[in-house]
Scaffold this active site. Structure first.
Site, PDB file in Angstrom:
ATOM      1  N   ARG A   1     -14.923  10.239   9.137  1.00 23.98           N
ATOM      2  CA  ARG A   1     -13.532  10.743  10.361  1.00 23.98           C
ATOM      3  C   ARG A   1     -14.196  11.326  11.362  1.00 23.98           C
ATOM      4  NH1 ARG A   1     -13.954  11.668   5.160  1.00 23.98           N
ATOM      5  NH2 ARG A   1     -11.686  11.911   4.080  1.00 23.98           N
TER       6      ARG A   1
ATOM      7  N   TYR B   1      14.854   2.461  -1.186  1.00 23.13           N
ATOM      8  CA  TYR B   1      14.913   1.649  -2.506  1.00 23.13           C
ATOM      9  C   TYR B   1      15.993   1.988  -3.421  1.00 23.13           C
ATOM     10  CZ  TYR B   1      10.092   2.227  -2.013  1.00 23.13           C
ATOM     11  OH  TYR B   1       8.359   2.919  -2.024  1.00 23.13           O
TER      12      TYR B   1
ATOM     13  N   HIS C   1     -11.650  -4.476   3.231  1.00 22.93           N
ATOM     14  CA  HIS C   1      -9.779  -3.390   2.041  1.00 22.93           C
ATOM     15  C   HIS C   1      -9.939  -4.413   1.202  1.00 22.93           C
ATOM     16  CE1 HIS C   1      -7.830  -0.105   0.867  1.00 22.93           C
ATOM     17  NE2 HIS C   1      -7.040  -0.990   0.397  1.00 22.93           N
ATOM     18  N   ALA C   2      -9.876  -4.262  -0.196  1.00 26.63           N
ATOM     19  CA  ALA C   2      -8.366  -5.535  -0.951  1.00 26.63           C
ATOM     20  C   ALA C   2      -7.304  -5.647  -0.640  1.00 26.63           C
ATOM     21  CB  ALA C   2      -8.687  -5.126  -2.072  1.00 26.63           C
TER      22      ALA C   2
ATOM     23  N   HIS D   1      -5.371  -5.483  -9.960  1.00 27.65           N
ATOM     24  CA  HIS D   1      -4.629  -6.080  -9.197  1.00 27.65           C
ATOM     25  C   HIS D   1      -3.969  -6.537  -8.015  1.00 27.65           C
ATOM     26  CE1 HIS D   1      -2.342  -2.135  -6.427  1.00 27.65           C
ATOM     27  NE2 HIS D   1      -2.727  -3.199  -5.687  1.00 27.65           N
ATOM     28  N   GLU D   2      -5.315  -7.344  -7.739  1.00 23.78           N
ATOM     29  CA  GLU D   2      -4.475  -7.804  -6.364  1.00 23.78           C
ATOM     30  C   GLU D   2      -3.931  -9.566  -7.074  1.00 23.78           C
ATOM     31  OE1 GLU D   2      -4.491  -6.888  -3.516  1.00 23.78           O
ATOM     32  OE2 GLU D   2      -5.771  -5.616  -4.131  1.00 23.78           O
TER      33      GLU D   2
ATOM     34  N   HIS E   1      -0.166  -8.999  -8.013  1.00 26.33           N
ATOM     35  CA  HIS E   1       0.499  -9.093  -6.573  1.00 26.33           C
ATOM     36  C   HIS E   1       0.363 -11.039  -6.213  1.00 26.33           C
ATOM     37  CE1 HIS E   1       0.412  -5.576  -4.459  1.00 26.33           C
ATOM     38  NE2 HIS E   1      -0.992  -5.510  -4.031  1.00 26.33           N
TER      39      HIS E   1
ATOM     40  N   GLU F   1       2.873  -2.931  -6.667  1.00 27.78           N
ATOM     41  CA  GLU F   1       1.404  -2.690  -6.435  1.00 27.78           C
ATOM     42  C   GLU F   1       1.169  -1.370  -8.209  1.00 27.78           C
ATOM     43  OE1 GLU F   1      -0.460  -2.462  -4.262  1.00 27.78           O
ATOM     44  OE2 GLU F   1       0.671  -2.805  -2.969  1.00 27.78           O
TER      45      GLU F   1
ATOM     46  N   HIS G   1      -4.685   2.596   4.990  1.00 30.32           N
ATOM     47  CA  HIS G   1      -2.937   2.668   5.485  1.00 30.32           C
ATOM     48  C   HIS G   1      -2.526   3.114   6.324  1.00 30.32           C
ATOM     49  CE1 HIS G   1      -4.306   1.702   1.104  1.00 30.32           C
ATOM     50  NE2 HIS G   1      -3.691   1.110   1.183  1.00 30.32           N
TER      51      HIS G   1
ATOM     52  N   ARG H   1       4.672   3.526  -2.774  1.00 31.26           N
ATOM     53  CA  ARG H   1       4.480   2.930  -3.581  1.00 31.26           C
ATOM     54  C   ARG H   1       3.774   2.980  -4.240  1.00 31.26           C
ATOM     55  NH1 ARG H   1       3.021  -2.152   0.478  1.00 31.26           N
ATOM     56  NH2 ARG H   1       4.866  -1.274   1.777  1.00 31.26           N
ATOM     57  N   TYR H   2       2.332   3.903  -4.168  1.00 32.57           N
ATOM     58  CA  TYR H   2       1.266   3.755  -5.284  1.00 32.57           C
ATOM     59  C   TYR H   2       1.959   4.779  -5.575  1.00 32.57           C
ATOM     60  CZ  TYR H   2      -0.636   0.951  -1.638  1.00 32.57           C
ATOM     61  OH  TYR H   2      -1.268  -0.773  -0.862  1.00 32.57           O
TER      62      TYR H   2
END
Ligand code: X8Z
Ligand code: ZN
Length: 613
Positions: A185, A222, A352-353, A381-382, A385, A409, A509, A518-519
């Site tokens: 951080r 949406y 980050h994927a 997951h990827e 997409h 997602e 993000h 979205r997640y």
């Protein structure tokens, strides 16, 4: 270009401003010169022209962003800033032009595409070239600061996020966990001033386009008014919150067993550094600390992959094979040639994927794969997409997107819910399926990721919505972040936080400007998809043991939804696959029902819950 993982989705409506201005001026009428051109004809011509622009310029942006994410240098950042500026200018031009048709009566597709153009940018700038340039410089800089971010402890090597993610997944040394939690951080305070300015400029841009603020612009994506969406998110959270609270109560005691005083708080909250994840967003890594004798899944997926000698490519091939078993074509050869699967040793990349659609034929993933169960899931997951992107390429440009971003997602995660013991036996990774006694262990392990994630995924955009609306002023950024995390997640920082910190910036993000709701939606939807698919397959056992591997009927129905892209309001897409038009938490609750009963028995007599000051 459409990159779903790396936070530039808003740039998919891409190109150069001068081109548009020029082009709109020269636009050929689509009707015979003798006919009078109506506003509706003009709108149609404008849409066709915008789609041609995307087709031509999208790949240009795709290649530039890919180069930057894979070769982080002064020059690639320069190029990204330049492209971002061009795309923002174009997106704003198109949105303003689209707004001219707000009150014109249009056929369904033209209206839908015009409205989509109005909302095309994630962060619109006002129509002022200086501010557009400034915004592009800021967003590029934020991304670069995150990507280059490192914590250098007093001793040993400097650590990037990916290193700290590893440490926090595996270490049980409280002092070390606290040190790296705090250390990571330190990368974000330098982002704060830029973030404040970014919010100011983007709000100005959103307001110029008729939105109350940038958060309202996001919520209008949406197929419903922004306020209704806020209520919809609250409704869904209300459905699942009791399950989260049961999990929280159970896990808190286990943390106290493991870490003693360091895990104990007067408020009943769990210190955020103990949960096996740098952001306390998914807790699967602490499974060994919370499993009791009667919660044994019978195997550890990471161990199975390692023991079987899987490498990165085999993990991806296995993921791809799941999709082809459903009847999807394999990924093209270029996917294997151009994707990034392993962390290069000699340069900085964005680890980050993410999944990429460079030009509707060229699909890639970019991921620094480790041989773990977690990454095996992320690969699915990827790939979700990529298979979605390829399915909707039959649509025209503006419709090439998810029914909404939560669908995008959810697809790969839905597939990964089928990585059941039975499927692992079919792969030859497991000798035999564990019997029903393993169910609580399987569900607990799954809940640590999927249920723990729900309040986290809600908080990220609750915070941003308040920031964009001005409800949270810059001088309260960090306090508001922690107030939300405490309220929803019941987690608390292990060390004092002040406004000298900017903890939201330490989550990819936020500097990457990828909307996060979205997640949350994806975690609701993936269980709806899974339940519907298992019903289609005629599955009669417990839904968490159902795998749709090899079921081409499900594949055909899935493809029908994917092919729709965003050509219809999302309830139509949901109905095409599940038969229902509502997002609904009852599928995730049904999946975890046996665990809820078990947790509540374990929690009996305990003082559950937490208090926020
Ligand atoms: O960012 C991602 C994906 C790329 S779209 C790897 N996820 C969120 C995160 O890591 O925070 C997947 C789950 C949530
Ligand atoms: Zn994703």
């Amino acid at each position: 270009m459409n990159n779903v993982g790396a936070g530039v989705v808003g740039l998919l409506l891409g190109g150069a401003a001068y081109w548009v201005v020029d082009n709109v001026a020269k636009m050929e009428p689509t009707v015979e010169p003798t006919m009078v051109s109506t506003a509706a004809d003009e709108a149609r011509a404008f849409v066709a022209d915008a789609e041609a622009t995307f087709e031509e310029l999208g790949p240009y942006a795709g290649h530039v962003f890919w180069i930057q994410a894979n070769f982080f240098t002064h020059d690639s950042n320069w190029l990204v800033a330049k492209v971002s500026e061009e795309f923002t200018t174009l997106g704003v031009e198109l949105a303003i032009e689209a707004s001219r048709y707000n009150d014109v009566e249009l056929d369904f597709d033209t209206r839908r595409k015009i409205d989509s153009l109005r909302r095309g940018l994630t962060l619109p700038a006002p129509s002022d070239p200086e501010k557009t340039k400034e915004l592009a410089a800021i967003t590029t800089g934020l991304g670069a600061t995150y990507a280059a971010g490192k914590y250098c402890p007093a001793e040993g090597e400097c650590l990037a996020d990916i290193d700290i993610i590893q440490i926090m997944a595996n270490s049980r040394d409280e002092a070390e966990l606290k040190d790296v939690w705090q250390g990571w951080r330190t990368v974000s305070p330098p982002m704060r001033e830029d973030y404040v300015r970014m919010v100011e400029i983007a709000n100005e841009g959103s307001q110029e386009l008729g939105f109350a603020d940038t958060g309202a612009l996001w919520r209008e994506g949406y197929d419903m008014p922004a306020d209704e969406f806020t209520a919809e998110a609250d409704r869904l959270w209300g459905q699942v919150a009791p399950l989260y609270e049961s999990l929280h109560c159970y896990v808190r005691d286990k943390m106290i067993d493991q870490y003693g005083e360091a895990a104990q708080t007067d408020s009943g909250m769990i210190p955020a550094h103990l949960l096996g994840n740098i952001w306390a967003q998914q807790w699967g890594n602490i499974f060994p600390l919370v499993a009791e004798g009667d919660a044994d899944p019978g195997y550890d997926l990471t161990q199975l992959l390692v023991d079987a000698g899987y490498d990165e490519i085999q993990m991806v091939k296995t993921g791809e094979n799941f999709f082809t078993s459903l009847g999807f074509e394999p990924m093209p050869e270029t996917f294997w040639e151009r994707s990034l699967f392993t962390k290069p040793q000699d340069r900085t990349v964005q680890c980050h994927a993410s999944a990429w659609d460079i030009d509707s034929t060229d699909f890639r993933i970019k991921m620094c794969i480790d041989i773990t169960g977690e990454d095996f899931n992320t690969i699915h997951h990827e790939l979700g997409h990529n298979f979605y992107q390829r399915a909707y390429k039959i649509q025209t440009q503006i419709y090439q997107g998810g029914a909404h971003d939560g669908f995008h997602e959810a697809i790969g995660d839905f597939i990964a819910l089928s990585i059941t013991p039975n499927y692992l036996v079919q792969l030859g990774l497991l000798d035999e399926e564990p019997d029903a006694a393993a169910d609580i262990g399987l569900l607990l392990s799954q809940a640590l990721d999927k249920i723990a994630f729900l309040p986290f995924s809600l908080v990220v955009d609750q915070w941003r919505w308040k920031v964009f609306s001005g409800e949270v002023a810059p001088e309260n950024y960090n306090a508001a972040w922690w107030a939300l995390r405490e309220q929803y997640q019941g987690v608390t920082p292990p060390v004092e936080r002040t406004e000298a910190n900017f903890d939201p910036g330490a989550k990819y993000h936020i500097p990457g400007n990828t909307p996060y709701m979205r997640y949350f939606l994806a975690h609701i939807l993936q269980f709806q998809f899974h339940k519907a698919a298992c019903d289609m397959a005629g599955w009669e056992g417990p839904v968490h043991r159902c795998s749709i591997y090899g079921n081409q009927e499900v594949g055909t129905r899935l493809n029908a939804m994917l092919e729709m892209g965003q050509s219809r309001p999302w309830p139509d897409a949901l109905e095409a696959f599940t038969g229902t038009r509502q997002m609904d938490g009852s599928a995730i609750l049904a999946y975890f029902e046996p665990l809820k009963v078990w947790l509540d028995a374990k929690n009996a007599g305990k003082d559950c819950g937490w208090t926020v000051s």
